[in-house]
Design an enzyme around this catalytic site. Structure first.
Site, PDB file in Angstrom:
ATOM      1  N   ASP A  45       0.862  -1.202   0.000  1.00  0.00           N
ATOM      2  CA  ASP A  45       0.000   0.000   0.000  1.00  0.00           C
ATOM      3  C   ASP A  45       0.885   1.234   0.000  1.00  0.00           C
ATOM      4  O   ASP A  45       2.107   1.130   0.180  1.00  0.00           O
ATOM      5  CB  ASP A  45      -0.964  -0.005   1.196  1.00  0.00           C
ATOM      6  CG  ASP A  45      -2.289   0.682   0.860  1.00  0.00           C
ATOM      7  OD1 ASP A  45      -2.271   1.848   0.416  1.00  0.00           O
ATOM      8  OD2 ASP A  45      -3.347   0.055   1.036  1.00  0.00           O
ATOM      9  N   ASP A  71       3.693   2.227  -4.541  1.00  0.00           N
ATOM     10  CA  ASP A  71       2.762   3.014  -5.358  1.00  0.00           C
ATOM     11  C   ASP A  71       2.636   2.272  -6.679  1.00  0.00           C
ATOM     12  O   ASP A  71       3.601   2.217  -7.458  1.00  0.00           O
ATOM     13  CB  ASP A  71       3.324   4.425  -5.567  1.00  0.00           C
ATOM     14  CG  ASP A  71       2.431   5.266  -6.486  1.00  0.00           C
ATOM     15  OD1 ASP A  71       1.494   4.714  -7.100  1.00  0.00           O
ATOM     16  OD2 ASP A  71       2.688   6.475  -6.592  1.00  0.00           O
ATOM     17  N   VAL A  72       1.464   1.720  -6.937  1.00  0.00           N
ATOM     18  CA  VAL A  72       1.317   0.849  -8.123  1.00  0.00           C
ATOM     19  C   VAL A  72       1.455   1.604  -9.441  1.00  0.00           C
ATOM     20  O   VAL A  72       1.620   0.989 -10.491  1.00  0.00           O
ATOM     21  CB  VAL A  72      -0.012   0.051  -8.112  1.00  0.00           C
ATOM     22  CG1 VAL A  72      -0.081  -0.883  -6.921  1.00  0.00           C
ATOM     23  CG2 VAL A  72      -1.224   0.966  -8.193  1.00  0.00           C
ATOM     24  N   ASN A  79      -5.785  -4.844  -6.407  1.00  0.00           N
ATOM     25  CA  ASN A  79      -6.935  -4.232  -5.745  1.00  0.00           C
ATOM     26  C   ASN A  79      -6.820  -2.715  -5.565  1.00  0.00           C
ATOM     27  O   ASN A  79      -7.830  -2.044  -5.411  1.00  0.00           O
ATOM     28  CB  ASN A  79      -7.088  -4.917  -4.375  1.00  0.00           C
ATOM     29  CG  ASN A  79      -8.011  -4.155  -3.449  1.00  0.00           C
ATOM     30  OD1 ASN A  79      -9.236  -4.230  -3.580  1.00  0.00           O
ATOM     31  ND2 ASN A  79      -7.442  -3.395  -2.520  1.00  0.00           N
ATOM     32  N   TYR A  94     -13.553   6.443 -14.106  1.00  0.00           N
ATOM     33  CA  TYR A  94     -13.636   5.192 -13.325  1.00  0.00           C
ATOM     34  C   TYR A  94     -14.232   4.073 -14.191  1.00  0.00           C
ATOM     35  O   TYR A  94     -13.741   2.941 -14.184  1.00  0.00           O
ATOM     36  CB  TYR A  94     -14.487   5.451 -12.077  1.00  0.00           C
ATOM     37  CG  TYR A  94     -14.449   4.358 -11.043  1.00  0.00           C
ATOM     38  CD1 TYR A  94     -13.344   4.217 -10.192  1.00  0.00           C
ATOM     39  CD2 TYR A  94     -15.510   3.472 -10.896  1.00  0.00           C
ATOM     40  CE1 TYR A  94     -13.309   3.217  -9.236  1.00  0.00           C
ATOM     41  CE2 TYR A  94     -15.479   2.477  -9.936  1.00  0.00           C
ATOM     42  CZ  TYR A  94     -14.382   2.353  -9.103  1.00  0.00           C
ATOM     43  OH  TYR A  94     -14.351   1.364  -8.148  1.00  0.00           O
ATOM     44  N   LYS A 110     -12.272   0.673 -15.199  1.00  0.00           N
ATOM     45  CA  LYS A 110     -12.759  -0.665 -14.831  1.00  0.00           C
ATOM     46  C   LYS A 110     -13.080  -1.514 -16.067  1.00  0.00           C
ATOM     47  O   LYS A 110     -12.868  -2.731 -16.057  1.00  0.00           O
ATOM     48  CB  LYS A 110     -13.971  -0.544 -13.898  1.00  0.00           C
ATOM     49  CG  LYS A 110     -13.603   0.034 -12.513  1.00  0.00           C
ATOM     50  CD  LYS A 110     -12.452  -0.722 -11.857  1.00  0.00           C
ATOM     51  CE  LYS A 110     -12.279  -0.403 -10.387  1.00  0.00           C
ATOM     52  NZ  LYS A 110     -11.144  -1.108  -9.775  1.00  0.00           N
ATOM     53  N   THR A 147     -16.875   0.734   2.207  1.00  0.00           N
ATOM     54  CA  THR A 147     -15.456   1.019   2.469  1.00  0.00           C
ATOM     55  C   THR A 147     -15.258   2.532   2.459  1.00  0.00           C
ATOM     56  O   THR A 147     -16.160   3.288   2.088  1.00  0.00           O
ATOM     57  CB  THR A 147     -14.545   0.416   1.376  1.00  0.00           C
ATOM     58  OG1 THR A 147     -14.763   1.145   0.166  1.00  0.00           O
ATOM     59  CG2 THR A 147     -14.776  -1.060   1.152  1.00  0.00           C
TER      60      THR A 147
HETATM   61  P1  NDP Z   1     -10.247   1.820  -0.106  1.00  0.00           P
HETATM   62  O1  NDP Z   1     -10.085   3.279  -0.413  1.00  0.00           O
HETATM   63  O2  NDP Z   1     -10.910   1.404   1.142  1.00  0.00           O
HETATM   64  O3  NDP Z   1      -8.825   1.091  -0.214  1.00  0.00           O
HETATM   65  C1  NDP Z   1      -8.016   1.249  -1.341  1.00  0.00           C
HETATM   66  C2  NDP Z   1      -6.569   1.174  -0.923  1.00  0.00           C
HETATM   67  O4  NDP Z   1      -5.760   1.363  -2.102  1.00  0.00           O
HETATM   68  C3  NDP Z   1      -6.177   2.273   0.064  1.00  0.00           C
HETATM   69  O5  NDP Z   1      -5.413   1.744   1.118  1.00  0.00           O
HETATM   70  C4  NDP Z   1      -5.365   3.227  -0.796  1.00  0.00           C
HETATM   71  O6  NDP Z   1      -4.403   3.949  -0.075  1.00  0.00           O
HETATM   72  C5  NDP Z   1      -4.715   2.258  -1.754  1.00  0.00           C
HETATM   73  N1  NDP Z   1      -4.165   2.935  -2.924  1.00  0.00           N
HETATM   74  C6  NDP Z   1      -4.652   3.997  -3.606  1.00  0.00           C
HETATM   75  N2  NDP Z   1      -3.818   4.365  -4.583  1.00  0.00           N
HETATM   76  C7  NDP Z   1      -2.764   3.505  -4.528  1.00  0.00           C
HETATM   77  C8  NDP Z   1      -1.569   3.386  -5.258  1.00  0.00           C
HETATM   78  N3  NDP Z   1      -1.269   4.239  -6.261  1.00  0.00           N
HETATM   79  N4  NDP Z   1      -0.702   2.397  -4.946  1.00  0.00           N
HETATM   80  C9  NDP Z   1      -0.981   1.537  -3.942  1.00  0.00           C
HETATM   81  N5  NDP Z   1      -2.093   1.606  -3.181  1.00  0.00           N
HETATM   82  C10 NDP Z   1      -2.972   2.587  -3.470  1.00  0.00           C
HETATM   83  O7  NDP Z   1     -11.010   1.241  -1.403  1.00  0.00           O
HETATM   84  P2  NDP Z   1     -11.905  -0.080  -1.584  1.00  0.00           P
HETATM   85  O8  NDP Z   1     -11.475  -1.152  -0.686  1.00  0.00           O
HETATM   86  O9  NDP Z   1     -13.318   0.349  -1.615  1.00  0.00           O
HETATM   87  O10 NDP Z   1     -11.531  -0.428  -3.100  1.00  0.00           O
HETATM   88  C11 NDP Z   1     -10.651  -1.475  -3.442  1.00  0.00           C
HETATM   89  C12 NDP Z   1     -10.847  -1.798  -4.914  1.00  0.00           C
HETATM   90  O11 NDP Z   1     -12.197  -2.187  -5.138  1.00  0.00           O
HETATM   91  C13 NDP Z   1     -10.585  -0.609  -5.839  1.00  0.00           C
HETATM   92  O12 NDP Z   1      -9.968  -1.068  -7.013  1.00  0.00           O
HETATM   93  C14 NDP Z   1     -11.974  -0.099  -6.141  1.00  0.00           C
HETATM   94  O13 NDP Z   1     -12.049   0.610  -7.345  1.00  0.00           O
HETATM   95  C15 NDP Z   1     -12.732  -1.405  -6.187  1.00  0.00           C
HETATM   96  N6  NDP Z   1     -14.175  -1.288  -6.019  1.00  0.00           N
HETATM   97  C16 NDP Z   1     -14.683  -0.758  -4.857  1.00  0.00           C
HETATM   98  C17 NDP Z   1     -16.042  -0.647  -4.715  1.00  0.00           C
HETATM   99  C18 NDP Z   1     -16.664  -0.082  -3.498  1.00  0.00           C
HETATM  100  O14 NDP Z   1     -17.893   0.105  -3.513  1.00  0.00           O
HETATM  101  N7  NDP Z   1     -15.948   0.190  -2.426  1.00  0.00           N
HETATM  102  C19 NDP Z   1     -16.963  -1.084  -5.784  1.00  0.00           C
HETATM  103  C20 NDP Z   1     -16.303  -1.639  -6.928  1.00  0.00           C
HETATM  104  C21 NDP Z   1     -14.958  -1.740  -7.037  1.00  0.00           C
HETATM  105  P3  NDP Z   1      -4.796   5.404   0.549  1.00  0.00           P
HETATM  106  O15 NDP Z   1      -5.922   5.159   1.511  1.00  0.00           O
HETATM  107  O16 NDP Z   1      -3.521   5.848   1.180  1.00  0.00           O
HETATM  108  O17 NDP Z   1      -5.218   6.234  -0.633  1.00  0.00           O
END
Ligand code: NDP
Length: 260
Positions: free
Chosen positions: A33, A56-57, A83, A155, A159, A190
């Site tokens: 992360d 950082d991905v 993810n 977005y 996706k 989330t």
């Molecule tokens: P969260 O925001 O709860 O968690 C996402 C995590 O990804 C955070 O810890 C964030 O860090 C990290 N992150 C962001 N940018 C980067 C990066 N460049 N490199 C590494 N890590 C990074 O999101 P969700 O759990 O809700 O989402 C997870 C996945 O599920 C995502 O791909 C999202 O698009 C997808 N999704 C989510 C839905 C939802 O309703 N929640 C619905 C459909 C898909 P930080 O907090 O520091 O930014």
């Protein structure tokens, strides 16, 4: 042999739920992360068998370093969950910031590509099982990549791009014993969704009314589907995107037809 799974965006939400689920199933997990301190704390919560790494991905060097560190630590990698994600700007298309558009594409599409590219080199070295399996990748799509949501075009594009990349990589690596699939969650409870709700970008009550199951998903419910697609139980499943959306994409009716 124990599974070794790399998860991006593993400190929060779906990624963290997936890390907990896979660790409970006996896997060793590399949690990646943005914030080193936070993700290392998460790995410690899971136990000494697991590893937290800053990554950082969107940054090729950061991805290379994190994947190399995970491989050096565990000696193998046979699973990857792409993810990491961010929400969209919520604005009419003509008012959107081009930088924000590019950032959404970079985190989701470029990030999944860079991570898959770095991990596959290690997966290809894994000793194949008797039925030829070496590993599995699960990408995270969204219902937004399947159907249109106004003002969320970056977005949706990201996706939909992930769904396409999933199919392409699945076909490329199928005969190497590596399966590539995606899950497409509906709305999940989330921080990402809470932030969109706080911006007024989504209407939580409306979402529940529109959803046949009538509520948001819990992160654990997405983690269960990811764990299935990574597991040998999905040994003949590749190139699919599995909606885990409470019936969202199945419904072609009005809210009133769902609610009595
Ligand atoms: P969260 O925001 O709860 O968690 C996402 C995590 O990804 C955070 O810890 C964030 O860090 C990290 N992150 C962001 N940018 C980067 C990066 N460049 N490199 C590494 N890590 C990074 O999101 P969700 O759990 O809700 O989402 C997870 C996945 O599920 C995502 O791909 C999202 O698009 C997808 N999704 C989510 C839905 C939802 O309703 N929640 C619905 C459909 C898909 P930080 O907090 O520091 O930014």
């Amino acid at each position: 042999m124990q599974d070794v799974i790399v998860i991006t965006g593993a400190a929060n939400g779906i990624g963290w739920a997936t890390a907990r689920r896979l660790a409970a199933d006996g896997a060793r997990v590399a949690l990646l992360d943005l914030c080193a301190h936070q993700v290392q704390g998460r790995a410690q919560e899971l136990g000494a068998a697991h590893l937290g790494l800053a990554c950082d991905v969107t940054n090729e060097a950061s991805v290379r370093e994190a994947v190399a560190a995970a491989h050096a630590h565990f000696g193998r990698i046979n699973g990857l969950v792409n993810n990491a994600g961010i929400g969209d700007q919520s604005a009419p298309t003509v008012l959107q910031s081009v930088d924000a558009f590019d950032r959404v594409l970079a985190v989701h599409v470029r990030g999944s590509y860079l991570m898959s590219r770095a991990v596959i080199q290690h997966m290809l070295q894994v000793q194949a099982t008797a039925d030829g399996q070496r590993g599995a990748i699960v990408n995270i799509g969204s219902v937004a990549g399947i159907a249109g949501i106004p003002a969320r075009n970056a977005y949706s594009a990201a996706k939909a791009g992930i769904a396409g990349m999933t199919r392409a990589m699945a076909c490329e690596w199928a005969r190497d014993g590596i399966r590539v699939n995606a899950v497409a969650p509906g709305y999940v409870q989330t921080a990402l969704v809470e932030e969109l709700a706080a911006q007024g970008a989504i209407d939580m009550e409306g979402i529940c009314r529109r959803s046949p199951i009538g509520r948001l998903a819990r992160p654990e419910e997405i983690a269960h589907a990811i764990a299935f697609l990574l597991s040998v139980k999905a040994s003949y499943v590749t190139g699919v995107q599995l909606p885990v959306d409470g019936g969202w994409t199945a419904a072609g009716c009005t809210d009133s037809a769902l609610n009595d």
